[in-house]
Each structure stands twice: as structure tokens, then as C-alpha cells.
Motif scaffolding. Structure first.
Motif, PDB file in Angstrom:
ATOM      1  N   MET A 161       9.044   1.750   5.705  1.00  0.00           N
ATOM      2  CA  MET A 161       8.352   0.672   4.699  1.00  0.00           C
ATOM      3  C   MET A 161       8.975   0.312   3.403  1.00  0.00           C
ATOM      4  O   MET A 161       8.869  -0.773   2.999  1.00  0.00           O
ATOM      5  CB  MET A 161       6.779   1.377   4.598  1.00  0.00           C
ATOM      6  CG  MET A 161       6.022   0.234   3.979  1.00  0.00           C
ATOM      7  SD  MET A 161       5.701  -1.461   5.103  1.00  0.00           S
ATOM      8  CE  MET A 161       4.565  -0.592   6.160  1.00  0.00           C
ATOM      9  N   ALA A 162       9.729   1.257   2.914  1.00  0.00           N
ATOM     10  CA  ALA A 162      10.687   0.915   1.923  1.00  0.00           C
ATOM     11  C   ALA A 162      11.638  -0.071   2.204  1.00  0.00           C
ATOM     12  O   ALA A 162      12.052  -0.652   1.101  1.00  0.00           O
ATOM     13  CB  ALA A 162      11.239   2.260   1.420  1.00  0.00           C
ATOM     14  N   ILE A 163      12.250  -0.296   3.350  1.00  0.00           N
ATOM     15  CA  ILE A 163      13.153  -1.343   3.462  1.00  0.00           C
ATOM     16  C   ILE A 163      12.780  -2.621   2.919  1.00  0.00           C
ATOM     17  O   ILE A 163      13.391  -3.148   2.426  1.00  0.00           O
ATOM     18  CB  ILE A 163      13.509  -1.131   4.969  1.00  0.00           C
ATOM     19  CG1 ILE A 163      14.379   0.492   5.161  1.00  0.00           C
ATOM     20  CG2 ILE A 163      14.806  -2.240   5.310  1.00  0.00           C
ATOM     21  CD1 ILE A 163      14.889   0.623   6.477  1.00  0.00           C
ATOM     22  N   PRO A 164      11.370  -3.159   3.697  1.00  0.00           N
ATOM     23  CA  PRO A 164      11.007  -4.501   3.491  1.00  0.00           C
ATOM     24  C   PRO A 164      10.997  -4.620   1.764  1.00  0.00           C
ATOM     25  O   PRO A 164      11.029  -5.858   1.402  1.00  0.00           O
ATOM     26  CB  PRO A 164      10.135  -4.786   4.152  1.00  0.00           C
ATOM     27  CG  PRO A 164       9.651  -3.592   4.728  1.00  0.00           C
ATOM     28  CD  PRO A 164      10.877  -2.692   4.803  1.00  0.00           C
ATOM     29  N   VAL A 165      10.380  -3.290   1.198  1.00  0.00           N
ATOM     30  CA  VAL A 165       9.866  -3.434   0.088  1.00  0.00           C
ATOM     31  C   VAL A 165      11.151  -3.565  -1.073  1.00  0.00           C
ATOM     32  O   VAL A 165      11.174  -4.457  -2.105  1.00  0.00           O
ATOM     33  CB  VAL A 165       9.307  -2.108  -0.487  1.00  0.00           C
ATOM     34  CG1 VAL A 165       9.182  -2.042  -1.929  1.00  0.00           C
ATOM     35  CG2 VAL A 165       8.048  -2.202   0.057  1.00  0.00           C
ATOM     36  N   VAL A 166      12.282  -2.917  -0.879  1.00  0.00           N
ATOM     37  CA  VAL A 166      13.428  -3.131  -1.352  1.00  0.00           C
ATOM     38  C   VAL A 166      14.045  -4.353  -1.410  1.00  0.00           C
ATOM     39  O   VAL A 166      14.775  -4.863  -2.286  1.00  0.00           O
ATOM     40  CB  VAL A 166      14.605  -1.963  -0.735  1.00  0.00           C
ATOM     41  CG1 VAL A 166      15.847  -2.293  -1.155  1.00  0.00           C
ATOM     42  CG2 VAL A 166      14.201  -0.398  -1.283  1.00  0.00           C
ATOM     43  N   ILE A 167      14.280  -4.852  -0.037  1.00  0.00           N
ATOM     44  CA  ILE A 167      14.772  -6.171  -0.012  1.00  0.00           C
ATOM     45  C   ILE A 167      13.962  -7.208  -0.787  1.00  0.00           C
ATOM     46  O   ILE A 167      14.604  -8.048  -1.400  1.00  0.00           O
ATOM     47  CB  ILE A 167      14.599  -6.715   1.681  1.00  0.00           C
ATOM     48  CG1 ILE A 167      15.678  -5.774   2.374  1.00  0.00           C
ATOM     49  CG2 ILE A 167      14.929  -8.180   1.690  1.00  0.00           C
ATOM     50  CD1 ILE A 167      15.643  -6.075   3.991  1.00  0.00           C
ATOM     51  N   HIS A 170       0.758  -1.032   0.171  1.00  0.00           N
ATOM     52  CA  HIS A 170       0.024   0.215  -0.001  1.00  0.00           C
ATOM     53  C   HIS A 170       0.984   1.243   0.010  1.00  0.00           C
ATOM     54  O   HIS A 170       0.491   2.428   0.617  1.00  0.00           O
ATOM     55  CB  HIS A 170      -0.775   0.128   1.284  1.00  0.00           C
ATOM     56  CG  HIS A 170      -1.631  -1.221   1.387  1.00  0.00           C
ATOM     57  ND1 HIS A 170      -2.765  -1.188   0.444  1.00  0.00           N
ATOM     58  CD2 HIS A 170      -1.776  -2.135   2.047  1.00  0.00           C
ATOM     59  CE1 HIS A 170      -3.529  -2.570   0.648  1.00  0.00           C
ATOM     60  NE2 HIS A 170      -2.760  -3.120   1.751  1.00  0.00           N
ATOM     61  N   LEU A 171       2.036   1.301  -0.825  1.00  0.00           N
ATOM     62  CA  LEU A 171       2.662   2.341  -0.987  1.00  0.00           C
ATOM     63  C   LEU A 171       2.120   3.296  -1.839  1.00  0.00           C
ATOM     64  O   LEU A 171       1.502   2.881  -2.916  1.00  0.00           O
ATOM     65  CB  LEU A 171       4.083   2.101  -1.275  1.00  0.00           C
ATOM     66  CG  LEU A 171       5.104   1.270  -0.418  1.00  0.00           C
ATOM     67  CD1 LEU A 171       6.395   1.117  -1.103  1.00  0.00           C
ATOM     68  CD2 LEU A 171       5.067   2.116   1.197  1.00  0.00           C
ATOM     69  N   ASP A 172       2.039   4.566  -1.763  1.00  0.00           N
ATOM     70  CA  ASP A 172       1.773   5.546  -2.724  1.00  0.00           C
ATOM     71  C   ASP A 172       2.408   6.764  -2.761  1.00  0.00           C
ATOM     72  O   ASP A 172       3.511   7.040  -1.828  1.00  0.00           O
ATOM     73  CB  ASP A 172       0.097   5.820  -2.535  1.00  0.00           C
ATOM     74  CG  ASP A 172      -0.182   6.518  -1.034  1.00  0.00           C
ATOM     75  OD1 ASP A 172       0.799   6.960  -0.426  1.00  0.00           O
ATOM     76  OD2 ASP A 172      -1.381   6.689  -0.766  1.00  0.00           O
ATOM     77  N   GLY A 173       2.121   7.690  -3.611  1.00  0.00           N
ATOM     78  CA  GLY A 173       2.871   9.007  -3.411  1.00  0.00           C
ATOM     79  C   GLY A 173       4.158   8.827  -3.992  1.00  0.00           C
ATOM     80  O   GLY A 173       4.673   7.994  -4.957  1.00  0.00           O
ATOM     81  N   MET A 174       5.026   9.880  -3.566  1.00  0.00           N
ATOM     82  CA  MET A 174       6.559   9.813  -4.109  1.00  0.00           C
ATOM     83  C   MET A 174       7.608   8.663  -3.553  1.00  0.00           C
ATOM     84  O   MET A 174       8.224   8.290  -4.445  1.00  0.00           O
ATOM     85  CB  MET A 174       7.221  11.285  -3.380  1.00  0.00           C
ATOM     86  CG  MET A 174       6.291  12.310  -3.895  1.00  0.00           C
ATOM     87  SD  MET A 174       5.712  12.540  -5.668  1.00  0.00           S
ATOM     88  CE  MET A 174       7.392  12.675  -6.461  1.00  0.00           C
ATOM     89  N   LEU A 175       7.072   7.947  -2.436  1.00  0.00           N
ATOM     90  CA  LEU A 175       7.860   6.777  -2.097  1.00  0.00           C
ATOM     91  C   LEU A 175       7.531   5.703  -3.153  1.00  0.00           C
ATOM     92  O   LEU A 175       8.615   4.997  -3.381  1.00  0.00           O
ATOM     93  CB  LEU A 175       7.373   6.471  -0.660  1.00  0.00           C
ATOM     94  CG  LEU A 175       8.582   5.304  -0.054  1.00  0.00           C
ATOM     95  CD1 LEU A 175       9.758   6.118   0.207  1.00  0.00           C
ATOM     96  CD2 LEU A 175       7.778   4.917   1.237  1.00  0.00           C
ATOM     97  N   ALA A 176       6.201   5.622  -3.498  1.00  0.00           N
ATOM     98  CA  ALA A 176       5.993   4.500  -4.579  1.00  0.00           C
ATOM     99  C   ALA A 176       6.781   4.886  -5.937  1.00  0.00           C
ATOM    100  O   ALA A 176       7.281   3.805  -6.610  1.00  0.00           O
ATOM    101  CB  ALA A 176       4.484   4.599  -4.943  1.00  0.00           C
ATOM    102  N   VAL A 177       6.837   6.268  -6.228  1.00  0.00           N
ATOM    103  CA  VAL A 177       7.513   6.564  -7.474  1.00  0.00           C
ATOM    104  C   VAL A 177       8.981   6.224  -7.268  1.00  0.00           C
ATOM    105  O   VAL A 177       9.670   5.623  -8.317  1.00  0.00           O
ATOM    106  CB  VAL A 177       7.506   8.055  -7.530  1.00  0.00           C
ATOM    107  CG1 VAL A 177       8.271   8.651  -8.849  1.00  0.00           C
ATOM    108  CG2 VAL A 177       6.024   8.467  -8.138  1.00  0.00           C
TER     109      VAL A 177
END
Length: 352
Positions: A226-232, A93-100
């Protein structure tokens, strides 16, 4: 020059640790690197110019000698990693600039670190380098296109800026490096190449320092963490899908997608040019530096995971006696190859 080579090898060995320490230091003392925010594109251009210096026209000719594997590997990279990024943004459920930012790092070409990991795992380094070259050359066209297709739901994508910045940062420096290599020749270029890894790593450290300094407290907000587990997961899925894809291609074309090539494609798919992602984020999305955060996390993580995977792969092959040039990683193939070589020796001696 030997001291330079030794220092370069030492810096490469401990680079991931340097990245972590440098990032922490810039978090507490942002003035250390924030001054370089306007120069990140030049810093990465220096890195890619150095990459171009190490390339000759023969490296590009090699792409033509094995076009199927190189093209298929590059296409797999630009399909798997962007789509995995989109899927992970939806799942978390990432959105906005972090999702970009997550999608941006997914749209980048393969990272140069993959060449090292492929070598350490006894993969096909030549194929790895060739895919890296082609994906880098395609980057100025593929990144704006993929970002427009996949990330425009979150924000209006400045695709013209992405294209122009990618051309200036990637294509022009690499082309100039190749031209210099052609004009001055391998002998003269070899005098400066030992310094290039040091220059590249210092430039990448500065870029990472800028990202950390520019985002400061935002790094520890819930959304950023939240970007850390997503990146991994992004990186690990890239490895898994890249390896699975190469295994599938082995069934289609076993002559070209053998065990060494499977390793190369695994690393080429899973490892990204995260420094380029961070630089494009800081230049094309300057008002929202948080876009560069996933690329920074990726830069740290994929060096750790790549080192672990290459070490595991090498130990696994030794433990099961798998020959580096085996067809499909058959266990015991090293023993079979050794026995065949021993059988040839007496026959050759007898012929003499």
C-alpha cells in the motif's frame, strides 16, 4: 580521470535501473547487504561529506544574496511534504510503523537528485542548490520537530535519537566537507570530485540493499504494498503543489519567482532525501525496519518521475518556443528574445 568521469556519467544515467535490479537481488539474496545494517549511518555520512566537499563558503553566501526565494522555497518544502504525507496516511488508512515511515520521508530535506532534474529542465540550478543546502542544514532540527508533531499519534517518537543521529549523519559530515574545501581549495578538491558521484551512488545502493534485506517477505505484504501508491502520490502532489505555490508567489513577487525559479522550487518541494529517511529509520527505529520501506520506494520512484518531468518540461518549452529565462513561461518568448538579440547586433555594428 576521463574514464572515471565517463563511468560516473554512465552510472548516473542507469542508476534507477541499478536500484531496481539491486533491490530484487537483495530480496532473494539478503546476505549480500544485511551485513551493512550497522553501518548505514556511516554510508550516508560519506555521501554528505562528499556533498560538503563540493560546497564553498560562496555557496552559503548565495543564500544571503537571494534570501527570500531560498527561505520561502525551504519553508514550502517543510510544510507541503509533511502535510501531504499525513493526508495520504489518513486517506489510505495507513497506521503504525508504515505510517511513521511515510511521514518520516515527508519530513526529510530535499534530495540532491533535484539539482540534476532542475538542470535538465533548464531551471534555476543555483536556487535549487541553495534551497537544498538550507533544508539539509535545517534537517536535524526540523525532522524531530515535525515527527513529534505529526507522527506521535502512531508511536512514541524518539526525537532525541532523531536529532542526534541527524546531527551526526548530516551536519557534521557536511561541515567537515566544507572545511576541507576551504583548507585545500577548489583546485585540489577538483581532483577527487569526479569520484564523488560514484561513491555516493554505491553508498545509496548499499543502504537500499540493507532495507530490502532487513524487511524481506514483509515487502510483499498488503500493508507494505500500500506504501507504493502512497509514495507515488506523495511525490506527484509535491510537484503539483510546489509548482502551484511558486506560481502564486510569482503574482506576489514576479521579479524573484520567474519561470526558471518555478521549476527549481517544483523539484525542491517534490523530491526528498529518501536515503536520509531510510538511514534515520534504520538507526532511530531499529526494531521496526519497515519504517524504512517508504523511503526506499520513494528513492526509486522520484528518480523515475523526476527524469520524466524534466524531459517533458524541456520538450514542452522547445515545442512552444519558451525561453528558459522567461517571466512566467510565456509561449513564443524564445522567438521574441531572439528577435531582440538580432536587433541589437546591427545597432552595435553601426556604433562601431
Amino acid at each position: 580521470m576521463e574514464k572515471v568521469k565517463a563511468f560516473s556519467a554512465w552510472l548516473t544515467k542507469w542508476f534507477t535501473l541499478f536500484v531496481v535490479v539491486w533491490a530484487v537481488f537483495n530480496y532473494f539474496v539478503p546476505a549480500t547487504s544485511i551485513w551493512a545494517k550497522s553501518y548505514t549511518n556511516y554510508l550516508l555520512s560519506i555521501v554528505l561529506f562528499g556533498m560538503g566537499l563540493t560546497l564553498s563558503l560562496d555557496d552559503f553566501k548565495r543564500i544571503l544574496t537571494q534570501p527570500l526565494m531560498v527561505i520561502v522555497g525551504t519553508v514550502a518544502h517543510f510544510i507541503i511534504m509533511p502535510l501531504v504525507a499525513v493526508a495520504l496516511c489518513a486517506i489510505f488508512h495507513l497506521d503504525g510503523m508504515l505510517a511513521v515511515g511515510v511521514i518520516l520521508v515527508g519530513c526529510c530535506p530535499s534530495g540532491t537528485s533535484s539539482n540534476v532534474m532542475s538542470f535538465l529542465s533548464r531551471g534555476d540550478v543555483a536556487l535549487d542548490v541553495s534551497i537544498g543546502i538550507l533544508s539539509t542544514v535545517c534537517a536535524p532540527f526540523m525532522i524531530p520537530l515535525l515527527m513529534q508533531l505529526l507522527a506521535s499519534r502512531y508511536v512514541a517518537i524518539p526525537w532525541q535519537s532523531l536529532f542526534l543521529n541527524a546531527v551526526k549523519i548530516v551536519l557534521i559530515p557536511v561541515a567537515l566537507g566544507v572545511i576541507c574545501h576551504t583548507i585545500f581549495g577548489q583546485k585540489r578538491i577538483s581532483k577527487v570530485t569526479p569520484v564523488l558521484p560514484i561513491v555516493s551512488q554505491v553508498a545509496i545502493l548499499l543502504i537500499i540493499g540493507v532495507v530490502v534485506a532487513a524487511n524481506g517477505p514483509k515487502l510483499f505484504q498488503a500493508a507494505s504494498l500500500m506504501a507504493i501508491p502512497v509514495v507515488i502520490l506523495h511525490n506527484l502532489c509535491g510537484y503539483g503543489l510546489g509548482f502551484g505555490f511558486s506560481k502564486l508567489m510569482y503574482k506576489v513577487y514576479p521579479k524573484g519567482f520567474r519561470y526558471a525559479q518555478q521549476k527549481a522550487i517544483t523539484f525542491e518541494v517534490g523530491m526528498q532525501d529518501s536515503a536520509l529517511g531510510a538511514t534515520l529509520a534504520l538507526t532511530s527505529f531499529a526494531a521496526d525496519p519497515i519504517v524504512a520501506v517508504p523511503s526506499t520506494f520513494f528513492s526509486v520512484w522520484h528518480n523515475i518521475s523526476g527524469s520524466v518531468l524534466s524531459s517533458w518540461w524541456r520538450n514542452h518549452d522547445d515545442r512552444h518556443n519558451i525561453h528558459p529565462d522567461s517571466d512566467n513561461g510565456e509561449k513564443g518568448s524564445a522567438l521574441t528574445a531572439g528577435a531582440a538579440a538580432e536587433a541589437k547586433e546591427p545597432a552595435a555594428a553601426k556604433a562601431e
